[in-house]
Design a protein around this motif. Sequence first.
Motif, PDB file in Angstrom:
ATOM      1  N   ASN A 174      -2.715   5.451-108.049  1.00  0.00           N
ATOM      2  CA  ASN A 174      -2.082   5.404-109.374  1.00  0.00           C
ATOM      3  C   ASN A 174      -0.773   6.186-109.444  1.00  0.00           C
ATOM      4  O   ASN A 174      -0.401   6.691-110.503  1.00  0.00           O
ATOM      5  CB  ASN A 174      -3.046   5.944-110.441  1.00  0.00           C
ATOM      6  CG  ASN A 174      -4.319   5.137-110.545  1.00  0.00           C
ATOM      7  OD1 ASN A 174      -4.283   3.915-110.559  1.00  0.00           O
ATOM      8  ND2 ASN A 174      -5.457   5.817-110.602  1.00  0.00           N
ATOM      9  N   ILE A 198      -8.020   8.413-112.827  1.00  0.00           N
ATOM     10  CA  ILE A 198      -7.816   8.418-114.279  1.00  0.00           C
ATOM     11  C   ILE A 198      -9.102   8.829-114.971  1.00  0.00           C
ATOM     12  O   ILE A 198     -10.173   8.331-114.655  1.00  0.00           O
ATOM     13  CB  ILE A 198      -7.366   7.036-114.782  1.00  0.00           C
ATOM     14  CG1 ILE A 198      -6.105   6.582-114.058  1.00  0.00           C
ATOM     15  CG2 ILE A 198      -7.151   7.061-116.289  1.00  0.00           C
ATOM     16  CD1 ILE A 198      -4.895   7.449-114.288  1.00  0.00           C
ATOM     17  N   PRO A 200     -11.161   8.334-117.997  1.00  0.00           N
ATOM     18  CA  PRO A 200     -11.239   7.400-119.128  1.00  0.00           C
ATOM     19  C   PRO A 200     -11.654   8.064-120.431  1.00  0.00           C
ATOM     20  O   PRO A 200     -11.418   7.523-121.507  1.00  0.00           O
ATOM     21  CB  PRO A 200     -12.294   6.383-118.674  1.00  0.00           C
ATOM     22  CG  PRO A 200     -13.145   7.137-117.704  1.00  0.00           C
ATOM     23  CD  PRO A 200     -12.220   8.087-116.995  1.00  0.00           C
ATOM     24  N   ASN A 203      -8.097   9.795-123.054  1.00  0.00           N
ATOM     25  CA  ASN A 203      -6.898   8.995-123.274  1.00  0.00           C
ATOM     26  C   ASN A 203      -6.226   8.606-121.963  1.00  0.00           C
ATOM     27  O   ASN A 203      -5.002   8.622-121.823  1.00  0.00           O
ATOM     28  CB  ASN A 203      -5.907   9.756-124.161  1.00  0.00           C
ATOM     29  CG  ASN A 203      -4.845   8.839-124.725  1.00  0.00           C
ATOM     30  OD1 ASN A 203      -5.077   7.643-124.910  1.00  0.00           O
ATOM     31  ND2 ASN A 203      -3.680   9.389-125.000  1.00  0.00           N
ATOM     32  N   LYS A 204      -7.070   8.315-120.965  1.00  0.00           N
ATOM     33  CA  LYS A 204      -6.586   7.877-119.654  1.00  0.00           C
ATOM     34  C   LYS A 204      -5.699   8.925-118.981  1.00  0.00           C
ATOM     35  O   LYS A 204      -4.710   8.613-118.328  1.00  0.00           O
ATOM     36  CB  LYS A 204      -5.842   6.537-119.771  1.00  0.00           C
ATOM     37  CG  LYS A 204      -6.710   5.407-120.311  1.00  0.00           C
ATOM     38  CD  LYS A 204      -5.956   4.091-120.355  1.00  0.00           C
ATOM     39  CE  LYS A 204      -6.846   2.977-120.868  1.00  0.00           C
ATOM     40  NZ  LYS A 204      -6.136   1.666-120.933  1.00  0.00           N
ATOM     41  N   TYR A 233      -6.478  16.975-114.335  1.00  0.00           N
ATOM     42  CA  TYR A 233      -6.625  16.417-115.682  1.00  0.00           C
ATOM     43  C   TYR A 233      -6.163  17.390-116.773  1.00  0.00           C
ATOM     44  O   TYR A 233      -6.472  17.198-117.946  1.00  0.00           O
ATOM     45  CB  TYR A 233      -8.069  15.988-115.962  1.00  0.00           C
ATOM     46  CG  TYR A 233      -8.637  15.051-114.927  1.00  0.00           C
ATOM     47  CD1 TYR A 233      -8.198  13.732-114.844  1.00  0.00           C
ATOM     48  CD2 TYR A 233      -9.587  15.494-114.019  1.00  0.00           C
ATOM     49  CE1 TYR A 233      -8.705  12.866-113.891  1.00  0.00           C
ATOM     50  CE2 TYR A 233     -10.106  14.641-113.056  1.00  0.00           C
ATOM     51  CZ  TYR A 233      -9.658  13.327-112.989  1.00  0.00           C
ATOM     52  OH  TYR A 233     -10.162  12.479-112.035  1.00  0.00           O
TER      53      TYR A 233
END
Length: 397
Positions: A174, A198, A200, A203-204, A233
């Motif tokens: 990604n 990501i 989920p 908010n991704k 994250y």
Amino acid sequence: MTGTRPLPLTTTTRTRAHAGAGLLLAGTALLTGCGAQPGEIPLSEIRAESPSAVPTAEPAVANATPGVIGAAAPALPVTAHNGLIASRVFLDPGRLTSAVFTVTADGTALQQLTRPPGDGRDDHPDWSPDGSTIAFDRTETENGTARLWTVSADGEGAHPLGQLCEPDAADCTNEQESGPAFSPDGKQIAFSRAWGAIDPSDNKQIQYSDLYLMSPDGTNAQRLTFLTNDKPYSGDVRNPSWSPDGKQLVFEYRTSTTGQPAAGRALYVVNADGTGLRRLTPWELRAGERASWSPDGTRIVFTTYPAGPDYSPGGGIYTVQPDGSTIDALTPGPSNVFYGAAAYSPDGTSIVFAQAPAGGTADLYRMQANGTGVTRITDTADQWESRPSWGTAAPRS
């Protein structure tokens, strides 16, 4: 890996120092690394300037002692010519498709430079020091990837700089590259790189995000910051901008809902060698987007954004000294309009910014460097213009 781009891509091994002590605000708190807590600069201490319709002389700014880490830099001589302004222009009411345009400071000669494929987005334009080239990022809606591109000032020769690694390579899941910024000598481009899994549930939110440097031809990529290295994250590191002497960068750190603080926005400063990381603005001010250093190195102009959906009204435009002290408001508040990113003119006498009335579309405006003499540049009811970069390129004949 592709080409000849050596790159420390691992997210578990540090290759340079990532924190250093710096003075956040004279007479308040000493910030070590990025561990300071919110609240060092109460919003009540921010001095509001009262913009008037008549331009007035900009107040003098006293410089801190040269050579002190975190202190304001000595003023640099400024002789640059004010040329074209590049900006991101949304081409549809839903703000899904955008291209890079240029316009003169008086609003004439508005021209589209880039043409993204389909409903893609060209964004975050930044001028090279000689005014010959604009760097930008292109997001392709089909696959959601963002890559760095350059285009000449006349709109010719648009081409990608290439991605840092193959999509199936380790630590390249990604991968996104965005927000390019030329160094003052034109020998490097700073940019934001995001990669990883990501989340989920948030908010991704992507796993890792930090600043990198590379040569203008896309080679010699190096990681500069490690804000998310041990905190996956935790947030997005975005929108770098160089000091005029090329020794520091200011950038936005936007934390996730699991970050510290949650869903926060602030500006940070880091030395060009990756040392001296420090927070520049208080979290409660919610500074974001690309900030802009004054050409003489004494001030940084930035925009604030209220909590809530993007493009909401209620923010403002401010300046701050590079040591984090003397925050001044250039726009009146409280505000019922949306303010977008602001940037100094090459000669430092003016600031260009985006503004939109509640429920309306954004146009470009300019004002004196002290917030007076606001003048509208563009007036396009069917387009949304923002994220300006003021360069030295002359208009095309």
